[in-house]
Design a protein around this motif. Sequence first.
Motif, short mmCIF file in Angstrom:
data_model
loop_
_atom_site.label_atom_id
_atom_site.label_comp_id
_atom_site.label_asym_id
_atom_site.label_seq_id
_atom_site.Cartn_x
_atom_site.Cartn_y
_atom_site.Cartn_z
N GLY A 64 0.91 -1.15 0.03
CA GLY A 64 -0.07 -0.22 -0.05
C GLY A 64 0.76 1.39 -0.01
O GLY A 64 1.67 1.37 -0.66
N LEU A 65 0.57 2.18 1.01
CA LEU A 65 1.20 3.41 1.03
C LEU A 65 2.63 3.49 1.41
O LEU A 65 3.37 4.34 1.27
CB LEU A 65 0.60 4.29 2.15
N VAL A 66 3.22 2.12 2.05
CA VAL A 66 4.59 1.93 2.34
C VAL A 66 5.47 1.64 1.07
O VAL A 66 6.60 2.14 1.01
CB VAL A 66 4.60 0.99 3.28
N ASN A 67 4.77 1.40 0.17
CA ASN A 67 5.52 0.55 -0.95
C ASN A 67 5.81 1.78 -1.95
O ASN A 67 4.94 2.55 -2.52
CB ASN A 67 4.61 -0.48 -1.88
N PRO A 68 7.15 2.19 -2.22
CA PRO A 68 7.17 3.30 -3.09
C PRO A 68 6.84 3.10 -4.54
O PRO A 68 6.58 4.13 -5.14
CB PRO A 68 9.07 3.42 -2.90
N ARG A 69 6.48 1.88 -4.91
CA ARG A 69 6.24 1.98 -6.41
C ARG A 69 4.86 2.56 -6.51
O ARG A 69 4.41 2.64 -7.73
CB ARG A 69 5.94 0.31 -6.72
N GLY A 70 4.20 2.76 -5.36
CA GLY A 70 2.64 3.31 -5.69
C GLY A 70 2.54 4.91 -5.41
O GLY A 70 1.71 5.60 -5.56
N HIS A 71 3.73 5.42 -5.13
CA HIS A 71 3.97 6.92 -4.55
C HIS A 71 3.80 7.54 -5.53
O HIS A 71 3.13 8.59 -5.53
CB HIS A 71 5.16 6.96 -3.87
N ARG A 72 4.19 7.52 -6.83
CA ARG A 72 4.02 8.44 -7.80
C ARG A 72 2.78 8.57 -8.33
O ARG A 72 2.17 9.64 -8.59
CB ARG A 72 4.84 8.12 -9.05
N ALA A 73 1.93 7.33 -8.35
CA ALA A 73 0.62 7.39 -9.05
C ALA A 73 -0.13 8.21 -7.84
O ALA A 73 -1.16 8.89 -7.98
CB ALA A 73 0.09 6.02 -8.99
N LEU A 74 0.15 7.96 -6.51
CA LEU A 74 -0.79 8.76 -5.58
C LEU A 74 -0.64 10.34 -5.43
O LEU A 74 -1.45 10.80 -5.68
CB LEU A 74 -0.41 8.07 -4.12
N LEU A 75 0.73 10.55 -6.01
CA LEU A 75 0.96 12.03 -5.96
C LEU A 75 0.11 12.51 -7.14
O LEU A 75 -0.39 13.59 -7.10
CB LEU A 75 2.42 12.46 -5.97
N ASP A 76 0.38 11.97 -8.43
CA ASP A 76 -0.31 12.39 -9.46
C ASP A 76 -1.83 12.53 -9.38
O ASP A 76 -2.39 13.44 -9.89
CB ASP A 76 0.03 11.39 -10.61
N ARG A 77 -2.62 11.56 -8.71
CA ARG A 77 -3.83 11.50 -8.48
C ARG A 77 -4.04 12.77 -7.37
O ARG A 77 -4.97 13.40 -7.76
CB ARG A 77 -4.37 10.43 -7.58
N TYR A 78 -3.24 13.09 -6.48
CA TYR A 78 -3.29 14.40 -5.53
C TYR A 78 -3.15 15.56 -6.43
O TYR A 78 -3.95 16.35 -6.28
CB TYR A 78 -2.43 14.03 -4.63
N ALA A 79 -2.25 15.59 -7.27
CA ALA A 79 -2.17 16.74 -8.26
C ALA A 79 -3.05 16.92 -9.15
O ALA A 79 -2.94 17.91 -9.81
CB ALA A 79 -0.82 16.74 -8.92
N GLY A 80 -3.92 15.95 -9.53
CA GLY A 80 -4.64 15.89 -10.85
C GLY A 80 -4.13 15.95 -12.15
O GLY A 80 -4.46 16.80 -12.86
N ALA A 81 -3.14 15.31 -11.92
CA ALA A 81 -1.88 15.35 -13.21
C ALA A 81 -2.56 14.54 -14.44
O ALA A 81 -3.11 13.51 -14.26
CB ALA A 81 -0.61 14.82 -12.79
N ASP A 82 -2.51 15.05 -15.76
CA ASP A 82 -2.94 14.29 -16.92
C ASP A 82 -1.53 13.19 -17.26
O ASP A 82 -1.05 13.80 -18.22
CB ASP A 82 -3.28 15.39 -17.83
N VAL A 83 -1.26 12.29 -16.63
CA VAL A 83 -0.15 11.31 -16.92
C VAL A 83 -0.63 10.62 -18.46
O VAL A 83 0.34 10.47 -19.09
CB VAL A 83 -0.17 10.19 -15.76
N ALA A 84 -2.03 10.56 -18.64
CA ALA A 84 -2.29 9.85 -19.89
C ALA A 84 -1.64 10.70 -21.16
O ALA A 84 -1.27 10.08 -22.21
CB ALA A 84 -3.59 9.83 -20.08
N ALA A 85 -1.47 12.13 -21.08
CA ALA A 85 -1.22 12.85 -22.40
C ALA A 85 0.34 12.59 -22.38
O ALA A 85 0.75 12.62 -23.49
CB ALA A 85 -1.38 14.47 -21.88
N VAL A 86 1.14 12.55 -21.21
CA VAL A 86 2.48 12.29 -21.15
C VAL A 86 2.68 10.96 -21.61
O VAL A 86 3.73 10.75 -22.68
CB VAL A 86 2.99 12.41 -19.98
N GLU A 87 1.92 9.97 -21.38
CA GLU A 87 2.19 8.60 -22.06
C GLU A 87 1.81 8.53 -23.45
O GLU A 87 2.68 7.75 -24.11
CB GLU A 87 1.11 7.55 -21.32
#
Length: 554
Positions: free
Chosen positions: A138-161
Motif C-alpha cells: 500500500g502506501l509504504v511501497n514506493p512503487r505506488g507513490h508516484r501514482a498517489l501524488l499524480d492523483r493528488y495533483a490531478g495530473a494528466d499522466v495519460a497525455a505524457v504517456e
Amino acid sequence: MLTSLAIRNIVLIEALDLAFAPGLGVLTGETGAGKSILLDALGLVLGNRAETALVRAGEDQASVTATFEFHALPPPIREALAEAEMEVEAGEPLIIRRRLRADGGSKAFINDQSASAALLRQIAPALVELHGQHDDRGLVNPRGHRALLDRYAGADVAAVEATWTRWRAARSKLESARAEIDQARAEQDLLLAHLAELTAIEPQEGEEEMLALARADMQKGEKLSGDLEQLRLLWDGSDSALASLRAAARRLDRIAEEHPLLGEALSALDRAVIEAGEAEAKLEQAAEALQHDPAELDRIESRLFELRALARKHDCAVDELPARMRTLRASLDAIEAGDAEIGALQRAEEEAGTAYREAAHALRARRVEAAGRLDEAVAGELAPLKLDAARFQTAVTELPEERWGPAGMDAVEFLISTNPGADFAPLAKIASGGELSRFILALKVALAEQGGAATVIFDEIDRGVGGAVASAIGERLARLAGGGQLLAVTHSPQVAARGTQHYMIAKSSEGTVTRTSVVLLDAAGRQEEIARMLSGAEITSEARAQADRLLEGV
C-alpha cells in the motif's frame, strides 16, 4: 465493499457469519481473543498462502467466503477477470470462496468459477487495503507513490504517456531504418555482384518449365529417331504403301460404275487414302516436334544448369529469380535514397522527443508543486497523532534519460524523519509499527485518497497511544470512512466510540475445546464493551458513565 464474511473451521473459529456495512466498523476484544484469526481468514480469500495450520484441529477442511458489492466493478478487477475469461454480470456481487484441506492443498472460486490463488492476489489490492504493524504494501511501497501524488495533483499522466508512445514509435522506426540501411551498405558489393550475375542471365518467370519440356521432347526424338526414319521410308517414294493405295484408287475409279460393289470398294479405298494421308501428316508433325538437334539440346541443358545453380545460390525456386533481381535492385535503390529517408525519420524522432520532454517537464512541475502542498497537509496531521517531532517529505527526483518512461521522468517517494536533525528515509525503514500506522493514517487523510481499495483495514493503529492522540486517530478514521468502508482493529475506547458498527471478539472454553466468536453489539453492548476497555476486568459505574460520554461525544 465487503458486505459479508463466512468462516468455517479456521483455527479457533468453528462457524462464523458476519455482515458489514459502509462507514467505520470497529473490532475490539481482549488480547488473544482471536482478532488476528479474522485477518488471517480474510487473507485467504485475498490469495495469501494456504497454511494447513489454519484448519481447526480435528477437522478435515476449512473454508472462507467473502462477498464484495460495488456500484460498478473496479477496472483492475474487471480487466483481471476478463483476462482469466471469467464472467461477472453487471451489478452482481463478487463472491470469493477459498477452501483448504488439513492434508494440504486448496481451491479457490470466484462466483462459483474456479480461480487460482494468483488471480486472487491480482485483484486483492482493489478489494482490501490492509495497514498493520508490519505493513509492507500500500502506501509504504514506493512503487505506488508516484501514482498517489499524480492523483493528488490531478495530473494528466495519460497525455505524457501518449507523447512517450509516439516518441518510442518514431525512435523505433528510425533505428529500424538505420539498421536496414547499414546492413545494406555492408553488403553493397555483394548485392552488386549478385545483381550483375542475375542480369547477365536475365531469368524469366516460367522459363524453367518451358526449357524442361523442350528438353524432354528432344530427348524423346533422339530415342525415337530410328523408328521415325523407318516410318518415313514406308510413306515416302513411288513404291510406298500410300502411293500404291492412291494408284489403286485411281484405277478403281475408272471402273467403279460397272458394278455397285465396285463403287462401295472405291468409297472404302478413298477413306483409307484419307486416313493414311492424315497419318502421314501426323508423322511429319511428330518428326518435326521431336527433331533432335544436339546443339540446341546442349544449349537448353546448359541454360537449365545455370538457372538452377543460381536458384540454389539464392536459396529460392528458379521462378523466384526475377523477383530476387527486383529485390536486389530495390535494396540498392534504398541505399541511394537512404540518407534522405533517415533525415526525415530523424526529424520526426526529434520532434516527438521534444514533445515528450515538454510534457514530462510540465508534469514534473505539477508534481513538485503538489508535493509541497502534500507535505504541508501531512505536517498538519502529525502533531495531533503524537508525531509532532516528525517531518514528512515527498521526494520528486528527476531520473536519468535511460530511465524515463510513459509516466514521465521522475521518481517519487514518501520520506520521513522521526527525530529533529535526522535525515529523511523511507517510511518502512524508520518508523516503528505504531508510528508507521499513524504516518499512513496522516497520509491517507492528507491525500483524501478514495481511489484505492473498496475496503480499508487498520490493524491496531492505536497501539501504545491513548487520550487525545487516540481521539485524534478515531476522528480521522471516521472521516476517512465517510462515503466508504473502513474497518479498524483497536484497543482504544476513543477509537471504538467512533464506530458506526462495533464487533466484539471473544474467546471461550468448554473443557478442552476453545472457540472464538464475534458479536455485532447493540447500543447497550457497545456501552459495556467500551466501559471494559476503559476500566479493565472489573467494569465500574464510573467506566460506564465515561463510555456514555465518549459515545455521546461522537
